[in-house]
Design a protein around this motif. Structure first.
Motif, mmCIF file in Angstrom:
data_model
loop_
_atom_site.group_PDB
_atom_site.id
_atom_site.type_symbol
_atom_site.label_atom_id
_atom_site.label_comp_id
_atom_site.label_asym_id
_atom_site.label_seq_id
_atom_site.Cartn_x
_atom_site.Cartn_y
_atom_site.Cartn_z
ATOM 1 N N ALA A 47 48.565 37.403 34.843
ATOM 2 C CA ALA A 47 49.215 36.774 33.693
ATOM 3 C C ALA A 47 48.299 36.961 32.497
ATOM 4 O O ALA A 47 47.183 36.440 32.465
ATOM 5 C CB ALA A 47 49.475 35.288 33.963
ATOM 6 N N LYS A 48 48.759 37.742 31.534
ATOM 7 C CA LYS A 48 47.952 38.112 30.378
ATOM 8 C C LYS A 48 47.681 36.911 29.486
ATOM 9 O O LYS A 48 48.561 36.098 29.230
ATOM 10 C CB LYS A 48 48.670 39.215 29.598
ATOM 11 N N SER A 103 43.410 34.960 30.657
ATOM 12 C CA SER A 103 44.283 35.530 31.683
ATOM 13 C C SER A 103 44.102 34.772 32.997
ATOM 14 O O SER A 103 43.116 34.060 33.198
ATOM 15 C CB SER A 103 43.953 37.007 31.898
ATOM 16 N N VAL A 104 45.074 34.950 33.893
ATOM 17 C CA VAL A 104 45.008 34.342 35.215
ATOM 18 C C VAL A 104 45.331 35.419 36.245
ATOM 19 O O VAL A 104 46.339 36.117 36.127
ATOM 20 C CB VAL A 104 45.992 33.162 35.352
ATOM 21 N N PHE A 105 44.449 35.540 37.244
ATOM 22 C CA PHE A 105 44.625 36.489 38.338
ATOM 23 C C PHE A 105 44.991 35.669 39.570
ATOM 24 O O PHE A 105 44.200 34.840 40.033
ATOM 25 C CB PHE A 105 43.319 37.258 38.549
ATOM 26 N N THR A 106 46.200 35.861 40.070
ATOM 27 C CA THR A 106 46.698 35.126 41.227
ATOM 28 C C THR A 106 46.869 36.106 42.379
ATOM 29 O O THR A 106 47.509 37.152 42.211
ATOM 30 C CB THR A 106 48.044 34.450 40.910
ATOM 31 N N VAL A 107 46.296 35.761 43.527
ATOM 32 C CA VAL A 107 46.256 36.685 44.658
ATOM 33 C C VAL A 107 46.688 35.978 45.939
ATOM 34 O O VAL A 107 46.228 34.875 46.222
ATOM 35 C CB VAL A 107 44.825 37.251 44.848
ATOM 36 N N ALA A 108 47.550 36.625 46.693
ATOM 37 C CA ALA A 108 47.881 36.191 48.055
ATOM 38 C C ALA A 108 47.182 37.158 49.004
ATOM 39 O O ALA A 108 47.205 38.373 48.787
ATOM 40 C CB ALA A 108 49.386 36.221 48.278
ATOM 41 N N LEU A 109 46.556 36.611 50.014
ATOM 42 C CA LEU A 109 45.832 37.440 50.977
ATOM 43 C C LEU A 109 46.282 37.107 52.391
ATOM 44 O O LEU A 109 46.812 36.028 52.638
ATOM 45 C CB LEU A 109 44.318 37.196 50.881
ATOM 46 N N ARG A 110 46.012 38.051 53.300
ATOM 47 C CA ARG A 110 46.236 37.758 54.709
ATOM 48 C C ARG A 110 45.123 38.391 55.514
ATOM 49 O O ARG A 110 44.521 39.379 55.105
ATOM 50 C CB ARG A 110 47.610 38.199 55.170
ATOM 51 N N ASN A 111 44.859 37.780 56.645
ATOM 52 C CA ASN A 111 43.846 38.298 57.542
ATOM 53 C C ASN A 111 44.419 39.492 58.299
ATOM 54 O O ASN A 111 45.484 39.408 58.893
ATOM 55 C CB ASN A 111 43.420 37.203 58.526
ATOM 56 N N VAL A 112 43.718 40.614 58.225
ATOM 57 C CA VAL A 112 44.095 41.815 58.962
ATOM 58 C C VAL A 112 42.900 42.145 59.851
ATOM 59 O O VAL A 112 41.856 42.559 59.348
ATOM 60 C CB VAL A 112 44.421 42.991 58.015
ATOM 61 N N GLY A 113 43.041 41.912 61.130
ATOM 62 C CA GLY A 113 41.905 42.107 62.043
ATOM 63 C C GLY A 113 40.862 41.050 61.768
ATOM 64 O O GLY A 113 41.091 39.870 62.023
ATOM 65 N N GLY A 145 38.187 52.247 29.622
ATOM 66 C CA GLY A 145 36.998 51.440 29.867
ATOM 67 C C GLY A 145 37.291 50.010 30.279
ATOM 68 O O GLY A 145 36.611 49.083 29.832
ATOM 69 N N TYR A 146 38.245 49.819 31.156
ATOM 70 C CA TYR A 146 38.669 48.474 31.555
ATOM 71 C C TYR A 146 37.597 47.772 32.396
ATOM 72 O O TYR A 146 36.989 48.388 33.269
ATOM 73 C CB TYR A 146 39.955 48.559 32.380
ATOM 74 N N HIS A 147 37.405 46.487 32.140
ATOM 75 C CA HIS A 147 36.441 45.699 32.918
ATOM 76 C C HIS A 147 36.935 44.261 33.005
ATOM 77 O O HIS A 147 37.158 43.617 31.976
ATOM 78 C CB HIS A 147 35.058 45.735 32.262
ATOM 79 N N ILE A 148 37.093 43.765 34.219
ATOM 80 C CA ILE A 148 37.538 42.390 34.460
ATOM 81 C C ILE A 148 36.336 41.513 34.765
ATOM 82 O O ILE A 148 35.443 41.907 35.519
ATOM 83 C CB ILE A 148 38.520 42.336 35.650
ATOM 84 N N VAL A 201 43.661 31.561 42.909
ATOM 85 C CA VAL A 201 43.998 31.588 41.484
ATOM 86 C C VAL A 201 42.682 31.524 40.716
ATOM 87 O O VAL A 201 41.891 30.597 40.906
ATOM 88 C CB VAL A 201 44.908 30.405 41.090
ATOM 89 N N VAL A 202 42.465 32.525 39.854
ATOM 90 C CA VAL A 202 41.186 32.657 39.155
ATOM 91 C C VAL A 202 41.423 32.946 37.674
ATOM 92 O O VAL A 202 42.167 33.874 37.338
ATOM 93 C CB VAL A 202 40.364 33.824 39.751
ATOM 94 N N PRO A 203 40.790 32.166 36.784
ATOM 95 C CA PRO A 203 40.841 32.543 35.367
ATOM 96 C C PRO A 203 40.073 33.856 35.175
ATOM 97 O O PRO A 203 39.092 34.114 35.878
ATOM 98 C CB PRO A 203 40.151 31.384 34.651
ATOM 99 N N ALA A 204 40.552 34.654 34.233
ATOM 100 C CA ALA A 204 39.962 35.981 34.069
ATOM 101 C C ALA A 204 39.986 36.415 32.607
ATOM 102 O O ALA A 204 40.750 35.895 31.797
ATOM 103 C CB ALA A 204 40.731 36.985 34.917
ATOM 104 N N SER A 205 39.142 37.379 32.326
ATOM 105 C CA SER A 205 39.188 38.054 31.027
ATOM 106 C C SER A 205 39.064 39.548 31.300
ATOM 107 O O SER A 205 38.583 39.961 32.353
ATOM 108 C CB SER A 205 38.076 37.568 30.103
#
Length: 131
Positions: free
Chosen positions: A128-129, A107-117, A67-70, A88-92
């Motif tokens: 990071a827990k 927790s901290v959710f860190t994301v790298a993104l790139r433009n595809v199309g 039952g995971y929920h972010i 970079v986003v704080p999370a629970s």
């Protein structure tokens, strides 16, 4: 292309919250990389998101979690440079552990993104827990 890579991050988290591995994978670039606290800690390649989700479910079955929920807070960073973005986003995270609800905060959710199309895609993420 949306100028807000957070939209892709939110789509990924929504898919996670619905347990939809295919929708999670659809928000990812190829290749994708994931760094998480759960062994084997690193997943990479075209099936990284689906492989990670399979391992999440297996680990959950092993330890009695489900039952995971972010929930995400306000982003600390949403930096865009051309076709690349860093978020970079704080999370629970809430989940059930042996039938009892647990909330992991800080927790901290860190994301790298790139433009595809014309779409922002997640290229890598790390969790990071917290407590």
């Amino acid at each position: 292309m949306s100028n807000d890579p957070m939209a892709a991050v939110l789509r990924y988290v929504d898919a996670f919250n619905h347990g939809d591995a295919k929708a999670m994978a659809a928000t990812c670039a190829d290749p994708m990389q994931i760094l998480d606290g759960m062994p084997p800690h690193v997943w990479q390649g075209s099936t990284a998101s689906e492989d990670w989700w399979r391992d999440v479910l297996a680990e959950g079955e092993h330890v009695g979690a489900s039952g995971y929920h972010i929930a995400l807070g306000e982003p600390r960073h949403v930096d865009v440079t051309g076709d690349y973005a860093y978020v970079v986003v704080p999370a629970s995270m809430r989940f059930d552990l042996h039938g009892k609800q647990v909330t992991q905060t800080g927790s901290v959710f860190t994301v790298a993104l790139r433009n595809v199309g014309t779409q922002w895609r997640l290229a890598a993420w790390a969790w990071a827990k917290g407590a």
